[in-house]
Write an enzyme that holds these catalytic residues in place. Sequence first.
Site, PDB file in Angstrom:
ATOM      1  CG  ASP A 199      30.106  23.218 -33.843  1.00  0.00           C
ATOM      2  OD1 ASP A 199      30.520  23.402 -32.683  1.00  0.00           O
ATOM      3  OD2 ASP A 199      28.965  23.558 -34.220  1.00  0.00           O
ATOM      4  CG  ASP A 213      25.987  22.397 -28.989  1.00  0.00           C
ATOM      5  OD1 ASP A 213      25.198  21.563 -28.536  1.00  0.00           O
ATOM      6  OD2 ASP A 213      26.998  22.785 -28.371  1.00  0.00           O
TER       7      ASP A 213
END
Length: 289
Positions: A17, A19
């Site tokens: 991922d 953020d």
Amino acid sequence: MASTNTPPPPIRAALFDMDGLLIDSEDLYTTCTNTLLSRYARPPLPWSIKAQLQGRPGPQAGQIFHAWAQLPIPVDQFLAEQTEIQKELFPQCQPLPGVLDVLEGLEVSGVEIALATSSHAGNFELKSSHLPHLFCYFELQHRVLGDDARIPPGKGKPAPDIYLLALSTLNATLRGKGEPEISPEECLVFEDSVLGVESGRRAGMQVVWVPHPELLIEYRGKEKDVLAGLTGEHKEDEEQQLKSIETEVAQGKRKVGLPGEVDDGWGTLLNSLEGFPYGKFGIENPVQD
């Protein structure tokens, strides 16, 4: 369940991922949102709501936010003002502690690397263009963004599709080299969000959860459920999508799609990526004594 209580195999691929996991953009999102909330005399965004936004594609996250915020302006105006603040803040994103060391270590160890982020292309560019020393570890064909046309509508996190797609990009490259493909259980998903952990577990993959300290407080006592992908934080439309996936698994049309089991050994909680435990995942430690 995804693990069937079998010991996880050694890792051959790492799927990240972005953020709040690779970069500090989650705190900048909070700053942006609270600036707008204050502008219209609304209270700051609580972590009970922010936790529901993390990892979700923009449209779904927006529905949850606006249902809570009740701003006195049209959604289009909010988005326009939000975009202006993001254009100012997102180029300030920086790598989180331990990220660069882990990426280098995995690369040196021969682990394949891919990106799977819910951020759409425009925001991805704002957050990443000034960080070539970080994103150079992710080849263009191994970057899957939230607005990727290959992800069916409504199949963002917590559905497994984005991580399965990221894996498929790695396997396409391996096939081109005549090398063995990687199975989902040989993948390690790196996530900060609860929904992202569920997405990885439903993809049949091992998961490392590196939550923001405030998110960890929000889920105190529920950590084991998070690591198994069993928190049930999905909304009505997502619930219908996940039930459809589970039906396909039951009918033998899909090999993965179910969450894991509590304490099955396929989920790991880390407070930071600093001092990453390579050996726990069957990866040769790149640091030589």
